[in-house]
Design a protein around this motif. Structure first.
Motif, short mmCIF file in Angstrom:
data_model
loop_
_atom_site.label_atom_id
_atom_site.label_comp_id
_atom_site.label_asym_id
_atom_site.label_seq_id
_atom_site.Cartn_x
_atom_site.Cartn_y
_atom_site.Cartn_z
N VAL A 1 -7.19 6.89 -0.66
CA VAL A 1 -6.57 8.45 0.04
C VAL A 1 -5.32 7.90 0.01
N GLY A 2 -3.96 9.28 -0.70
CA GLY A 2 -3.39 8.56 -0.73
C GLY A 2 -1.90 9.65 -0.47
N GLU A 3 -0.99 9.83 1.20
CA GLU A 3 -0.26 10.50 1.56
C GLU A 3 0.96 10.75 2.06
N ILE A 4 1.35 12.00 1.61
CA ILE A 4 2.62 11.88 0.87
C ILE A 4 3.28 12.05 2.75
N GLN A 5 4.38 11.55 3.17
CA GLN A 5 5.18 10.75 4.06
C GLN A 5 6.10 11.85 4.54
N PHE B 1 4.91 7.15 -0.04
CA PHE B 1 3.75 7.60 -0.43
C PHE B 1 3.24 6.36 0.27
N HIS B 2 1.91 7.06 1.35
CA HIS B 2 1.22 5.58 2.02
C HIS B 2 -0.02 5.71 1.69
N THR B 3 -0.68 4.95 1.73
CA THR B 3 -2.34 4.83 0.81
C THR B 3 -2.97 3.83 1.73
N GLN B 4 -4.12 4.35 1.91
CA GLN B 4 -5.61 4.06 2.68
C GLN B 4 -6.83 4.46 2.23
N ASN B 5 -7.96 3.05 2.45
CA ASN B 5 -8.87 3.38 2.38
C ASN B 5 -9.27 3.71 3.52
N LEU B 6 -10.65 5.14 3.18
CA LEU B 6 -11.13 6.12 4.10
C LEU B 6 -12.46 6.18 3.59
N LEU B 7 -13.04 6.14 5.15
CA LEU B 7 -14.56 6.09 5.11
C LEU B 7 -15.17 7.34 4.81
N HIS B 8 -14.57 8.76 4.91
CA HIS B 8 -15.17 9.65 5.03
C HIS B 8 -14.51 10.54 3.53
N HIS B 9 -13.56 9.64 2.85
CA HIS B 9 -13.69 9.71 0.55
C HIS B 9 -14.43 8.92 0.41
N CYS B 10 -14.72 7.91 1.04
CA CYS B 10 -15.55 6.95 1.02
C CYS B 10 -14.85 6.23 -0.38
N GLY B 11 -13.06 5.54 -0.27
CA GLY B 11 -12.68 4.89 -1.25
C GLY B 11 -10.51 5.37 -0.87
N LYS C 1 0.36 -1.02 0.23
CA LYS C 1 -0.49 -0.39 0.76
C LYS C 1 0.97 1.21 0.06
N ASN C 2 2.17 1.40 0.26
CA ASN C 2 3.07 2.14 0.11
C ASN C 2 3.67 2.44 -0.99
N LEU C 3 4.39 3.85 -1.61
CA LEU C 3 5.25 3.73 -2.75
C LEU C 3 6.41 4.44 -2.09
N TYR C 4 7.63 3.75 -2.10
CA TYR C 4 8.40 4.40 -2.19
C TYR C 4 10.17 4.55 -3.17
N LEU C 5 9.88 5.82 -3.15
CA LEU C 5 11.08 6.05 -4.77
C LEU C 5 12.27 6.88 -4.04
N ILE C 6 12.74 6.61 -5.03
CA ILE C 6 14.14 7.61 -5.41
C ILE C 6 14.33 8.27 -6.48
N LYS D 1 -8.82 8.87 -4.56
CA LYS D 1 -9.89 10.10 -4.47
C LYS D 1 -9.11 11.37 -3.87
N SER D 2 -7.81 11.32 -3.37
CA SER D 2 -7.39 12.29 -3.28
C SER D 2 -6.22 12.02 -3.03
N ILE D 3 -4.78 12.95 -3.01
CA ILE D 3 -3.30 13.05 -2.33
C ILE D 3 -2.91 14.36 -1.50
N GLU D 4 -2.65 13.44 -0.50
CA GLU D 4 -2.57 15.17 0.99
C GLU D 4 -1.27 14.93 1.62
N VAL D 5 -0.22 15.93 1.68
CA VAL D 5 0.54 16.28 2.28
C VAL D 5 0.46 17.28 3.34
N THR D 6 1.53 16.52 4.91
CA THR D 6 1.60 17.55 5.50
C THR D 6 3.34 18.34 5.56
N THR D 7 3.22 20.13 6.56
CA THR D 7 4.40 20.09 6.25
C THR D 7 4.51 20.64 7.93
#
Length: 146
Positions: free
Chosen positions: A78-82, A66-76, A48-53, A113-119
C-alpha cells in the motif's frame, strides 16, 4: 494546463532547500533544518519511497512524497502520499495531476493494492482537490500528539 517545459523527476540532495521551504510554507512554521535534512536524506534514499519534483527550466513548481509498505490487512503493498505541495502561482494548472499520474504509474508497475492520502481538517479545500484527482473519502484518521 501544463507548460510543455514542465518536467517531473526524482528528488535529489540538491532539492533539499526547495522541499524545506515548501514544507515550512505548508505547515506554516519554521522547522529545525538539521533534523529536517537528516529525515530528508533518509527518506529519499529509501527504495520504498518515491519523492518527485515538478519543475520548469527556472524553478521548482511543486513536489510529492510517497511511501509504501506491506500491510497485513491489505495482504500486500500500500502507498501513502505523505506530502503534496504545489506553489500557489502554479495551482490549477495541472502540475498536481502530473505528479499524481506519476504516482499512479508507479503504483500500477509495483502492484500496489491502494494509494492513500490524508489531509489536515484545517485544509478544507483539499478534500475537493483529492476527489477531483480520483480519491474517495473512505476512512477517519485519529491522532495523538505528544
Amino acid at each position: 494546463m501544463k507548460d510543455e517545459k514542465t518536467k517531473i523527476r526524482k528528488i535529489q540532495n540538491q532539492d533539499l532547500d526547495f522541499v524545506y521551504k515548501a514544507i515550512c510554507e505548508l505547515e506554516k512554521e519554521i522547522l529545525d533544518f538539521e533534523v529536517f535534512e537528516m529525515i530528508f536524506n533518509e527518506n529519499i534514499s529509501n527504495p520504498k519511497n518515491l519523492y518527485l519534483i515538478a519543475e520548469n527550466k527556472n524553478e521548482g513548481l511543486g513536489f510529492i512524497s510517497f511511501h509504501t509498505q506491506n500491510l497485513l490487512h491489505h495482504c500486500g503493498l500500500v502507498g501513502e502520499i505523505q506530502e503534496f505541495f504545489i506553489h500557489q502561482k502554479y495551482r490549477g494548472q495541472g502540475v498536481g495531476r502530473l505528479l499524481i499520474n506519476e504516482i499512479l504509474d508507479f503504483a500500477e508497475k509495483n502492484g500496489l493494492k491502494s494509494i492513500e492520502v490524508t489531509t489536515n481538517k484545517k485544509r478544507v479545500e483539499n478534500v475537493a482537490i483529492y476527489e477531483s484527482l480520483g480519491f474517495r473519502l473512505s476512512h477517519n484518521k485519529f491522532t495523538i500528539y505528544k
